[in-house]
Design a protein around this motif. Structure first.
Motif, PDB file in Angstrom:
ATOM      1  N   UNK A   2       0.983  -0.995  -0.007  1.00  0.00           N
ATOM      2  CA  UNK A   2       0.028  -0.023  -0.072  1.00  0.00           C
ATOM      3  C   UNK A   2       0.699   1.353   0.140  1.00  0.00           C
ATOM      4  N   UNK A   3       2.008   1.230   0.824  1.00  0.00           N
ATOM      5  CA  UNK A   3       2.928   2.349   0.734  1.00  0.00           C
ATOM      6  C   UNK A   3       3.561   2.812  -0.719  1.00  0.00           C
ATOM      7  N   UNK A   4       3.839   1.329  -1.318  1.00  0.00           N
ATOM      8  CA  UNK A   4       4.649   1.431  -2.738  1.00  0.00           C
ATOM      9  C   UNK A   4       3.551   2.135  -3.627  1.00  0.00           C
ATOM     10  N   UNK A   5       2.400   1.596  -3.430  1.00  0.00           N
ATOM     11  CA  UNK A   5       1.436   2.098  -4.568  1.00  0.00           C
ATOM     12  C   UNK A   5       1.003   3.372  -4.331  1.00  0.00           C
ATOM     13  N   UNK A   6       1.363   4.152  -3.189  1.00  0.00           N
ATOM     14  CA  UNK A   6       1.213   5.684  -2.836  1.00  0.00           C
ATOM     15  C   UNK A   6       2.194   6.429  -2.990  1.00  0.00           C
ATOM     16  N   UNK A   7       3.329   5.815  -3.777  1.00  0.00           N
ATOM     17  CA  UNK A   7       4.707   6.313  -3.843  1.00  0.00           C
ATOM     18  C   UNK A   7       5.211   6.809  -2.515  1.00  0.00           C
ATOM     19  N   UNK A   8       5.186   6.247  -1.425  1.00  0.00           N
ATOM     20  CA  UNK A   8       5.757   6.843  -0.081  1.00  0.00           C
ATOM     21  C   UNK A   8       6.802   6.151   0.194  1.00  0.00           C
ATOM     22  N   UNK A   9       8.154   6.868   0.469  1.00  0.00           N
ATOM     23  CA  UNK A   9       9.411   6.281   0.800  1.00  0.00           C
ATOM     24  C   UNK A   9       9.183   5.787   2.177  1.00  0.00           C
ATOM     25  N   UNK A  10       9.828   4.588   2.435  1.00  0.00           N
ATOM     26  CA  UNK A  10       9.576   4.123   3.937  1.00  0.00           C
ATOM     27  C   UNK A  10      10.847   3.089   4.000  1.00  0.00           C
ATOM     28  N   UNK A  11      11.098   2.715   5.373  1.00  0.00           N
ATOM     29  CA  UNK A  11      12.089   1.495   5.590  1.00  0.00           C
ATOM     30  C   UNK A  11      11.606   1.078   6.870  1.00  0.00           C
ATOM     31  N   UNK A  12      11.878  -0.505   6.625  1.00  0.00           N
ATOM     32  CA  UNK A  12      11.575  -1.339   7.643  1.00  0.00           C
ATOM     33  C   UNK A  12      12.312  -1.342   8.743  1.00  0.00           C
ATOM     34  N   UNK A  13      11.587  -1.416  10.205  1.00  0.00           N
ATOM     35  CA  UNK A  13      12.493  -1.105  11.188  1.00  0.00           C
ATOM     36  C   UNK A  13      11.651  -1.973  12.132  1.00  0.00           C
ATOM     37  N   UNK A  14      12.345  -3.408  12.738  1.00  0.00           N
ATOM     38  CA  UNK A  14      11.896  -4.243  13.348  1.00  0.00           C
ATOM     39  C   UNK A  14      10.360  -4.887  13.099  1.00  0.00           C
ATOM     40  N   UNK A  15       9.951  -4.881  12.106  1.00  0.00           N
ATOM     41  CA  UNK A  15       8.595  -5.416  11.655  1.00  0.00           C
ATOM     42  C   UNK A  15       7.976  -4.080  11.348  1.00  0.00           C
ATOM     43  N   UNK A  16       8.323  -2.816  11.753  1.00  0.00           N
ATOM     44  CA  UNK A  16       7.304  -1.743  11.377  1.00  0.00           C
ATOM     45  C   UNK A  16       7.757  -1.080  10.338  1.00  0.00           C
ATOM     46  N   UNK A  17       7.109   0.171   9.991  1.00  0.00           N
ATOM     47  CA  UNK A  17       7.732   0.916   8.873  1.00  0.00           C
ATOM     48  C   UNK A  17       8.000   2.173   9.421  1.00  0.00           C
ATOM     49  N   UNK A  18       9.033   2.845   8.978  1.00  0.00           N
ATOM     50  CA  UNK A  18       9.352   4.190   9.140  1.00  0.00           C
ATOM     51  C   UNK A  18       9.155   5.081   7.965  1.00  0.00           C
TER      52      UNK A  18
END
Length: 292
Positions: free
Chosen positions: A234-250
């Protein structure tokens, strides 16, 4: 007050500290953070005159450390808890330092109590001490002259969780009474709870300097969902930049944008809020990462 201006040091033909400048104000605890080998100890050695810089300079309480009269009564230093005479008893080691500094003898027993070394521990020889006990004795040495400034390199090494909590309280109280503390560590969480400002060094250079809030300004939000893969999609489909942090997303975006992306993807969120500690941890790793 501690000031460093353009400190530069080369060892073995390699620059280990490069153009380091910062300022530590009275009444504050500054956390000096960086991975092992980043240049923290070398910087501190230059601050207290144990190593000469190739360029730049430093001042403690407005003067070079070597120019201070009886510096132990103005600046408390702990750079290596193991650098204490192993054959002396704990109380004896502290008493010798007190005599050299012109500190009243009763201060010795007072400080042994402050740092949690009882009479039994005080009678033992330093070689019998655990690393945690040596750290406590080292802190007693640093506090012996009732200084205005503390410069401490990795003082929590060897302390158990209770000891770390005790040390934080001691340093917080010291700063609240107007003292200046520079506290180094390679562990972010070790100093985050007590530091007013964070100074991050990576590969010999200062890469960040500011309060926790200043460093996290614009750091985004932390989000979790029942299905991590669906959330990532869903984040990729909305073109949002993110990083995975211990099972969560920043996520580098406002909370509203992240929530809208999750809604469009029919993703059930379990958490959505400020990045807080995760953001600071990720910032630390990003800033100090050694290029491949």
């Amino acid at each position: 007050m501690i000031e460093a201006t353009g400190l530069t040091k080369r060892l073995g033909g390699r620059t280990v500290v490069s153009d380091v400048s910062f300022r530590c104000e009275p009444g504050t605890v500054t956390g000096f953070l960086g991975p092992n080998g980043a240049g923290k100890t070398t910087t501190m050695r230059m601050l207290v005159g144990l190593s000469d810089p190739e360029a730049g300079g430093s001042a403690v309480l407005g003067r070079h450390y070597r120019e201070l009269e009886n510096p132990g009564k103005r600046v408390g230093v702990l750079l290596d808890a193991s650098a204490q005479h192993p054959g002396r008893r704990g109380r004896e080691a502290l008493a010798v330092s007190a005599q050299m500094m012109g500190v009243p003898a009763e201060r010795v027993d007072e400080l042994l109590g402050v740092v949690g070394l009882d009479k039994s521990a005080a009678r033992k020889r330093v070689r019998q001490y655990s690393l945690g006990m040596r750290q406590r004795l080292g802190l007693a040495h640093a506090l012996l002259g009732d200084p205005e400034v503390l410069i401490l390199d990795e003082p929590a090494n060897g302390l158990d969780p209770e000891g770390i909590r005790w040390m934080r309280g001691l340093l917080r109280d010291f700063a609240d009474r107007g003292g200046t503390v520079l506290l180094s560590s390679h562990l972010l969480l070790e100093v985050e709870a007590v530091a007013d400002r964070l100074l991050i060094i990576g590969q010999g250079r200062i890469v960040a300097d500011g309060s926790r809030e200043e460093l996290l300004s614009g750091a985004g939000v932390l989000v979790r969902a029942t299905d991590a893969e669906e959330l990532a999609a869903a984040l990729q489909a909305s073109d949002l930049e993110f990083q995975e942090v211990d099972g969560s997303f920043l996520v580098d975006a406002e909370a509203e944008a992240v929530g809208a992306a999750a809604l469009r993807g029919a993703v059930i969120l379990t958490h959505l809020g400020p990045s807080e500690g995760a953001g600071l941890e990720q910032l630390f790793f990003d800033l100090t990462e050694v290029p491949a």
